[in-house]
Design an enzyme around this catalytic site. Structure first.
Site, short mmCIF file in Angstrom:
data_model
loop_
_atom_site.label_atom_id
_atom_site.label_comp_id
_atom_site.label_asym_id
_atom_site.label_seq_id
_atom_site.Cartn_x
_atom_site.Cartn_y
_atom_site.Cartn_z
N SER A 569 0.85 -1.18 0.00
CA SER A 569 0.00 0.00 0.00
C SER A 569 0.89 1.25 0.00
CB SER A 569 -0.95 -0.05 1.19
OG SER A 569 -2.01 0.85 1.04
N ASP A 654 -9.67 -3.52 -5.70
CA ASP A 654 -9.07 -2.78 -4.60
C ASP A 654 -9.68 -1.38 -4.51
OD1 ASP A 654 -7.38 -1.54 -2.74
OD2 ASP A 654 -5.64 -2.67 -3.44
N HIS A 689 -8.06 -4.96 -1.59
CA HIS A 689 -6.83 -4.50 -0.94
C HIS A 689 -6.22 -5.54 0.00
CE1 HIS A 689 -4.20 -1.10 -0.25
NE2 HIS A 689 -4.31 -1.23 1.07
#
Length: 717
Positions: A569, A654, A689
């Site tokens: 991330s 995501d 995610h």
């Protein structure tokens, strides 16, 4: 971009480490597989009199529902085929790793029960099942079990399934819970009658997943999301049995840089709405017995001042950074909440960050951080005496756990380290007696004494000392020959503490050292540590990580040919930046769901969460911010040079970092780089995610990642 607690635990669990005996190494060879080539379709971005041509802008068409949407999916599928072909020689190793990691997990297990309103609640997992059952027992652990949610059954037929925010009504009869089947953190709320098993017709779409009950057992408050940006925009009130389209908006956030949420105080007296960004916040409160009443502002938001509210029986406590970089605790009467009524309760300390407060009727448990380590301070509200829990390891994490009962003398806390499995304790704050309730069982005979944990400090280029936590197996040689896996995050003030992972043992036992670089951008060393790693100081995050890598080489924990890195991330942004800045330092890098197209994403307010991030990265509509983020954005700074071997992962759905960022980055890297290093892109076509939702499925992703680095080390067993 942002990472959650659940995503953090998944990422840390996916990280690698060290060992005593040197494994046999073979020559590294890769198959002759056809490399996917993304079409070049120039798109010009013009802002601040600066023109940038983006050849791969079209890859966002699946997200934008544009004309190239089908071609995007085909390209991602081609990348998946390429990754599969390149990693095919590791199939048996991946299977072995998966079996190893899965075999350490106790499949039939249950969490430590916690008491709330007369019931003991816990989760139970069954052998061979991917999910869990949410259960409770009334009054005693010897009572009959009630299964509130059988998630194993509910998840059947879904490639992804997550339950969020389960909450029982004050009378213990109803359960509110959210379900996400797409992995975009967009939950549908349901209400279940726990006496009859009936799921009511009430159904509320596009929520954050949680619901907060008023005292009347028929009113809930929840957070409503924008369907496009996924921003939490409104707090709504729903009355059971009514159409959710008629739900009343009790609060609407006008500032699209703020996150909002709603909850109930621990003493059950107040419904609290929190609105906050990186720099400022605001709280609204309502008597839980008056659900149709009007929320009152506790203290109007103040420029660059954060505060949160902790209701006690006789006063409010306020945790704030108002003229206190590392936060202090103030207090005020229940009927006079404005700042002019605040008086000091715990003063600011420049060397101690106050992270949170767990309130009880007679005690406070204060979560603090000093010199990069977490601590719990126990304060008696009657005589103001205070003491700390003792830990005894060089690097660890201690935290207040599930404490639902306000009128209790016992605090439950969690403890773990790089060598100590996750442990749950009860601590009597009066008698100071500590009871270990449960320690994560690692099947197969784990012995913590076979592993060594250390805490080091690297010197950054500007003289700052950066902590490093590391672990390796006894007997590992510090002669530069050991492979070392260096992990960091470095954003949002999120501190990456030293925690245990049973999966990681598969790398430690094959000779890897695992290290966490506690770089600026996190909050390990206090609030200033965060301030010095964001906005116009973001470069510190990247140079700190490079300095940690160079330090570990200089100290002969590893060498350039054996140094690996991973981040996900915003930590994926870190990976993209450091391979641009120091490409020859790393033999291999994993960038998980990486935020690498900083400028373009921050310019597009239709992308989920973009406006919430302005206080973290800056707003590129401002020229100074634009030029600064362009100077480090990984996608903007790709050059014709040798890059390290790279495995990039993403998810088609995501909601935090859209799939097209890593896809564009990989395409541009391939078209620009020199050398024969491999670049692999793997896209989970069903997930978002956090990856797979099942408790074993994610191990397949870990096995792939581990196998990638083991292959680069020439370790095939």
């Amino acid at each position: 971009m942002e990472i959650t607690k659940v995503n953090y635990m998944i990422l840390i669990g996916a990280i690698l480490t060290s060992c005593s005996q040197q494994p046999k190494r073979s020559t590294v060879t890769w198959p002759e597989a056809e490399i996917p080539v993304a079409a070049i379709k120039p798109f010009s971005r013009i802002i601040h009199s600066d023109t940038v041509v983006d050849n791969y802008y079209w890859l966002n068409d699946y997200f934008k529902k544009g004309p190239d949407s089908t071609h995007v999916v085909k390209y991602l599928e081609a990348e998946n085929v390429y990754t599969y072909e390149m990693m095919k020689s590791t199939e048996s190793l991946q299977a072995k790793l998966f079996d190893e990691m899965k075999s350490r997990i106790k499949e039939k297990d249950e969490s430590v029960p916690y008491l709330k309103n007369g019931y003991y609640y816990y989760r139970r997992t069954d052998e061979g099942k991917q999910y869990y059952k949410l259960c409770r027992k009334k009054g005693s652990l010897d009572a009959k079990e009630e299964v509130l949610l059988d998630v194993d059954e509910m998840a059947k037929g879904y490639p992804y399934f997550a339950v969020g925010g389960s909450s029982v009504s004050p009378d213990n009869k109803l359960l509110a819970y959210g379900i996400d089947t797409v992995s975009r953190r967009e939950y549908t709320l349901y209400i279940k009658n726990l006496e009859t098993g009936e799921v009511y017709a009430d159904k509320i779409d596009r929520t954050s997943g949680g619901a907060t009950w008023a005292a009347d057992n028929k009113t809930i408050f929840y957070t409503s999301k924008n369907p496009v940006t996924l921003l939490s925009e409104k707090i709504k009130r729903h009355t059971l049995g009514t159409d959710s389209k008629q739900d009343v908006t009790v609060y609407e956030e006008k500032d699209n840089t703020n996150y909002i949420g709603v909850g109930k105080s621990k003493n059950a007296q107040y419904i609290l709405i929190y609105s906050g960004a990186t720099l400022s916040s605001e709280v609204f409160y309502l008597d839980a017995n008056d659900p149709n009443g009007k929320f009152r502002v506790f203290q109007p938001r103040m420029k660059e001042v954060l505060y949160s509210v902790i209701p006690l029986a006789d006063r409010f406590l306020i945790l704030t950074n108002d003229e206190a970089t590392n936060f202090k605790v103030m207090q005020c009467p229940l009927d006079k909440t404005g700042k002019e009524n605040w008086t000091e309760f715990i003063p600011h300390r420049p060397d101690v960050l106050v992270e949170g407060i767990e309130e009880f009727k007679n005690h406070l448990v204060i979560s603090e951080r000093k010199n990069g380590l977490t601590n719990l301070a126990i304060r008696n509200l009657s005589n103001h005496s205070e003491h700390y829990l003792e830990m005894g390891e060089p690097a660890y994490k201690v935290f207040s756990s599930t404490n639902e009962e306000y009128d209790s003398e016992v605090v439950r806390y969690g403890y773990t380290s790089l060598v100590t499995p996750s442990s749950t304790y009860d601590y009597n704050m009066e008698s100071r007696e500590k009871t270990l309730l449960k320690q994560q069982e690692v099947l197969g005979g784990y012995n913590a004494e076979q592993y060594v944990t250390e805490r080091l400090f690297a010197t950054a280029k500007d003289g700052i000392k950066v902590p490093i936590s590391l672990v390796y197996k006894q007997g590992t040689k510090k002669d530069g020959s050991a492979p070392l896996y260096l992990y960091a995050y470095g954003s949002y003030g999120a501190s990456m503490d030293a925690t245990f992972s049973s999966s990681r043992l598969s790398l430690l036992d094959r000779g890897f050292i695992f290290a966490i670089a506690h770089i600026r951008g996190g909050e390990e060393m206090g609030r200033q540590w965060y301030e010095d790693g964001k906005m116009m100081k973001k470069i510190n995050t990247f140079t700190d990580f490079i300095d940690c890598g160079e330090y570990l080489i200089a100290q002969k924990y590893t060498s350039k040919g054996h140094l690996y890195a991973e981040g996900g991330s915003a930590g994926g942004l870190l990976m993209g930046a450091v391979i641009n800045m120091a490409p020859d330092l790393w033999n291999g890098v994993i960038a998980a769901v990486p935020f690498v197209d900083v400028v373009n994403t921050m310019l597009d307010e239709s992308i989920p969460l973009t406006t919430n991030e302005y206080d973290e990265w800056g707003n590129p509509n401002n020229k100074e911010a634009y030029e600064y983020m362009k100077s480090y954005s990984p996608y903007e700074n790709i050059e014709a040079k040798d890059y390290p071997n790279l495995l990039v992962t993403t998810g088609l759905h995501d909601s935090q970092v859209q799939y097209f960022e890593p896809a564009k980055w990989v395409a541009k890297l391939r078209a620009t780089k020199t050398g024969d290093q491999v670049i692999l892109l793997k896209t989970d076509m069903d997930f978002g995610h956090g990856g797979a939702s099942g408790r074993f499925d994610y191990l397949k992703d870990q096995a792939l990642e581990y196998a990638f680095f083991l292959k680069l080390e020439g370790i095939d067993d």
